[in-house]
Design a protein around this motif. Structure first.
Motif, PDB file in Angstrom:
ATOM      1  N   VAL A 126       0.867  -1.176   0.000  1.00  0.00           N
ATOM      2  CA  VAL A 126       0.000   0.000   0.000  1.00  0.00           C
ATOM      3  C   VAL A 126       0.900   1.221   0.000  1.00  0.00           C
ATOM      4  O   VAL A 126       1.731   1.391   0.897  1.00  0.00           O
ATOM      5  N   ALA A 127       0.750   2.080  -1.010  1.00  0.00           N
ATOM      6  CA  ALA A 127       1.686   3.193  -1.212  1.00  0.00           C
ATOM      7  C   ALA A 127       1.119   4.542  -0.793  1.00  0.00           C
ATOM      8  O   ALA A 127       1.766   5.565  -0.975  1.00  0.00           O
ATOM      9  N   GLY A 128      -0.090   4.568  -0.242  1.00  0.00           N
ATOM     10  CA  GLY A 128      -0.653   5.848   0.180  1.00  0.00           C
ATOM     11  C   GLY A 128      -2.099   5.983  -0.240  1.00  0.00           C
ATOM     12  O   GLY A 128      -2.806   4.989  -0.439  1.00  0.00           O
ATOM     13  N   LYS A 129      -2.528   7.227  -0.384  1.00  0.00           N
ATOM     14  CA  LYS A 129      -3.925   7.490  -0.752  1.00  0.00           C
ATOM     15  C   LYS A 129      -3.976   8.550  -1.841  1.00  0.00           C
ATOM     16  O   LYS A 129      -3.008   9.279  -2.074  1.00  0.00           O
ATOM     17  N   SER A 130      -5.111   8.619  -2.526  1.00  0.00           N
ATOM     18  CA  SER A 130      -5.291   9.607  -3.590  1.00  0.00           C
ATOM     19  C   SER A 130      -6.771   9.933  -3.706  1.00  0.00           C
ATOM     20  O   SER A 130      -7.599   9.426  -2.938  1.00  0.00           O
ATOM     21  N   ALA A 137      -9.363   7.248  -2.604  1.00  0.00           N
ATOM     22  CA  ALA A 137      -8.798   5.982  -3.084  1.00  0.00           C
ATOM     23  C   ALA A 137      -7.582   5.569  -2.272  1.00  0.00           C
ATOM     24  O   ALA A 137      -6.909   6.401  -1.654  1.00  0.00           O
ATOM     25  N   VAL A 138      -7.305   4.274  -2.286  1.00  0.00           N
ATOM     26  CA  VAL A 138      -6.099   3.693  -1.686  1.00  0.00           C
ATOM     27  C   VAL A 138      -5.199   3.225  -2.822  1.00  0.00           C
ATOM     28  O   VAL A 138      -5.672   2.596  -3.783  1.00  0.00           O
ATOM     29  N   ILE A 139      -3.899   3.528  -2.729  1.00  0.00           N
ATOM     30  CA  ILE A 139      -2.949   3.159  -3.788  1.00  0.00           C
ATOM     31  C   ILE A 139      -2.282   1.839  -3.432  1.00  0.00           C
ATOM     32  O   ILE A 139      -1.622   1.720  -2.393  1.00  0.00           O
TER      33      ILE A 139
END
Length: 321
Positions: A126-130, A137-139
């Motif tokens: 999981v690389a973060g959110k957008s 969204a979740v990356i």
């Protein structure tokens, strides 16, 4: 929209599972499971853009899940109206020719996303959110463990798990392909009329396929780790008056197909080309069945496609010349 789904792989021991999980995030695996469930349970309507090699196209999508059946219609909004309708992954009708990469070939088998299998070939994190299409969204990133596949970055809707953005990247981090929703409505009530193709949408003649490689009469001496045969078929080309064998391989996320056609001496030339994530490599081979043209098409690196092409063998032969 491209579905991002797959076949199950049971690992032999809990130690193997733990070793793979050490390089992958349990949270990422949970989000991919949520994505897989959403695509099989969530109806929606929306619009998206597709980008490849700096070229963009825009599309409307209707996706309905009803009584366990998944129906989907894509309509291209740029230029002439072009569309595709499919039910449970099988194409029912096509109008025109959608931008390559957006539609699914008629002989593609449906896939179901399996994070456990993906962990064998990709590191999940999981690389973060957008925020995409006005939605949080979740990356989730999938980075390949070898040079035979590409990386993916998925922006999944926090509420439903549906994909809002999908990026495919090469080993240098360069963008090969982008899908991005611009509008998503998960509360819309979809009717049969929404999912029915227009009068211009022509029914697709079904081509019988089988998972038995022997039917196609060919095998590969080498495959990238994790890729498995998911179907094969043989069809008659009435224009060329020849028989074309095809084999499709899948690693749970990426796919490529191999086509083999008898050719006469000196016919055609060896070629290699790439457009965005899609490569096409053609090679002449001399086999016990005679001269054949082997063509590999799919979303794998050029070098990998070339090695696959040169490894094809007649099913009843141990080696080709």
């Amino acid at each position: 929209m491209r579905a991002l789904p797959l076949l199950s792989l049971l690992l032999g021991s809990s130690l193997a599972v733990q070793a793979l999980a050490a390089n992958s995030s349990p949270e990422a695996s949970e989000w991919l499971n949520k994505l897989a469930r959403a695509e099989q349970a969530q109806s929606y309507q929306g619009s998206f853009v597709y980008e490849r090699n700096g070229s963009f196209s825009s599309h409307d999508i209707w996706h309905r899940v009803q009584a366990g059946k998944v129906s989907e219609r894509l309509l291209q909004l740029d230029g002439a109206a072009q569309e595709i309708v499919r039910v449970d992954g099988e194409v029912q009708c096509v109008s025109g020719a959608l931008v390559s990469g957006v539609g699914t070939p008629p002989d593609s088998a449906a896939r179901v996303l399996d994070p456990l299998k993906l962990m064998s070939w990709y590191d999940l994190s999981v690389a973060g959110k957008s925020r995409v299409a006005g939605r949080d969204a979740v990356i989730v990133t999938l980075r390949p463990r070898d040079q035979h596949r590409y990386a993916f970055e998925l922006h999944l809707d926090r509420q439903t798990g549906l994909p809002l953005r999908s990026l495919m990247l090469n080993d240098k981090g360069q963008l090969l392909e982008r899908f991005q929703m611009t509008r998503l409505d998960t509360d819309a009530t979809l009717t049969d009329a929404d999912l029915a193709g227009s009068a211009a949408c022509k029914p697709v003649e079904r081509v019988a396929a089988t998972t038995a490689e022997a039917v196609a009469g060919w095998r590969s001496d080498w495959l990238p780790p994790g890729f498995e045969l998911i179907n094969s078929s043989v069809r008659r080309d009435p224009e060329r008056k020849s028989t074309v064998s095809s084999l499709m391989y899948d690693d749970g996320l990426a796919r490529f197909s191999v086509f083999l056609e008898p050719v006469s001496e000196g016919a055609g030339t060896d070629t290699r080309a790439q457009l965005g994530p899609t490569v096409a490599v053609s090679r002449h081979l001399t086999t016990p069945k005679g001269k054949v043209m082997v063509t590999v098409v799919g979303e794998i690196p050029l070098g990998t496609a070339e090695r696959v092409a040169l490894s094809m063998r007649a099913q009843d032969a141990q080696a080709s010349q």
